[in-house]
Design a protein around this motif. Structure first.
Motif, short mmCIF file in Angstrom:
data_model
loop_
_atom_site.label_atom_id
_atom_site.label_comp_id
_atom_site.label_asym_id
_atom_site.label_seq_id
_atom_site.Cartn_x
_atom_site.Cartn_y
_atom_site.Cartn_z
N PRO A 137 27.07 -8.21 -82.04
CA PRO A 137 25.88 -7.31 -81.31
C PRO A 137 26.05 -7.42 -79.94
CG PRO A 137 24.82 -8.60 -83.24
CD PRO A 137 26.41 -9.15 -83.07
N GLY A 138 26.48 -8.47 -79.35
CA GLY A 138 26.58 -8.78 -77.82
C GLY A 138 27.80 -7.98 -77.64
N VAL A 139 28.79 -8.26 -78.24
CA VAL A 139 30.24 -7.46 -77.90
C VAL A 139 29.98 -5.93 -77.93
CG1 VAL A 139 32.57 -7.04 -78.65
CG2 VAL A 139 31.51 -9.40 -78.49
N GLY A 140 29.13 -5.57 -78.90
CA GLY A 140 28.63 -4.01 -79.06
C GLY A 140 27.91 -3.46 -77.96
N ARG A 141 27.26 -4.17 -77.52
CA ARG A 141 26.18 -3.85 -76.27
C ARG A 141 27.10 -3.69 -75.00
NH1 ARG A 141 22.64 -7.05 -78.77
NH2 ARG A 141 23.08 -9.11 -77.52
N ALA A 142 27.87 -4.63 -74.73
CA ALA A 142 28.88 -4.77 -73.90
C ALA A 142 29.90 -3.54 -73.70
CB ALA A 142 29.89 -6.09 -73.61
N PHE A 143 30.22 -3.18 -74.85
CA PHE A 143 31.18 -1.78 -75.05
C PHE A 143 30.12 -0.49 -74.74
CE2 PHE A 143 32.04 1.69 -78.03
CZ PHE A 143 33.24 2.13 -77.43
N ARG A 144 29.17 -0.53 -75.43
CA ARG A 144 28.29 0.81 -75.06
C ARG A 144 27.91 0.72 -73.67
NH1 ARG A 144 26.74 -0.97 -80.12
NH2 ARG A 144 24.82 -2.47 -79.11
N GLU A 145 27.56 -0.31 -72.94
CA GLU A 145 27.35 -0.18 -71.63
C GLU A 145 28.48 0.09 -70.70
OE1 GLU A 145 26.24 -3.21 -67.86
OE2 GLU A 145 26.34 -4.20 -69.79
#
Length: 159
Positions: A137-145
């Motif tokens: 989830p955190g990696v996904g947030r970083a990617f989307r940002e």
């Protein structure tokens, strides 16, 4: 002290024990996104906030990337398909546990823009694999940002 990772080939992106795959759309065309990924390596910290510095190697066949928290990777570029795909393998890292790491960026036209798909493919001992799955989830947030930032950067460059 840098550690040498297992040398993997492009198919590792499909066979890795840990595969984190994310996608998002940007308004820029694939060629502009590819340029930001492959040609403007020093510009990565301006849109991918986890990256503190990035530079191509003198021979142009790799990159040295530093992330927040002190992680450093010496990478070999594995695929350069303008407007379509950019992939690189980490060869030397300063982190324990990871045994192999390959990242791939796929670009496909989406309306007037581009669908950006990023695959983080890795291997390590069981605790590392579990940690990476929990970090999804955190990696996904970083990617989307990062992709939102890249979209704004490219829109500003086009203006």
């Amino acid at each position: 002290m840098p550690r040498r990772l297992r040398s993997v080939e492009l198919e590792f992106v499909d066979t890795a024990p840990v595969r984190l795959v994310f996608s998002a759309e940007v308004s820029a065309p694939p060629e502009a996104v590819y340029h930001a990924l492959a040609d403007d390596v020093p510009g990565w910290p301006e849109w991918f906030t986890a990256v503190t510095s990035a530079r191509p190697t003198p021979d142009g066949g790799g990159r040295v990337v530093r992330l927040k928290g002190g992680f450093t990777a010496h990478e070999t570029i594995m695929a350069t398909e303008p407007g379509e795909r950019y992939a690189y393998r980490a060869d030397l890292v300063n982190a324990p546990a990871v045994r192999a790491l390959l990242e791939e960026w796929r670009l496909t036209p989406a309306g007037a823009g581009t669908r950006v798909q990023w695959t983080f493919a890795a291997d390590g001992p069981a605790p590392y694999r579990l940690l990476m799955r929990l970090a999804r989830p955190g990696v996904g947030r970083a990617f989307r940002e990062a992709v939102r930032n890249l979209d704004r950067r490219l829109a500003g460059a086009a203006a």
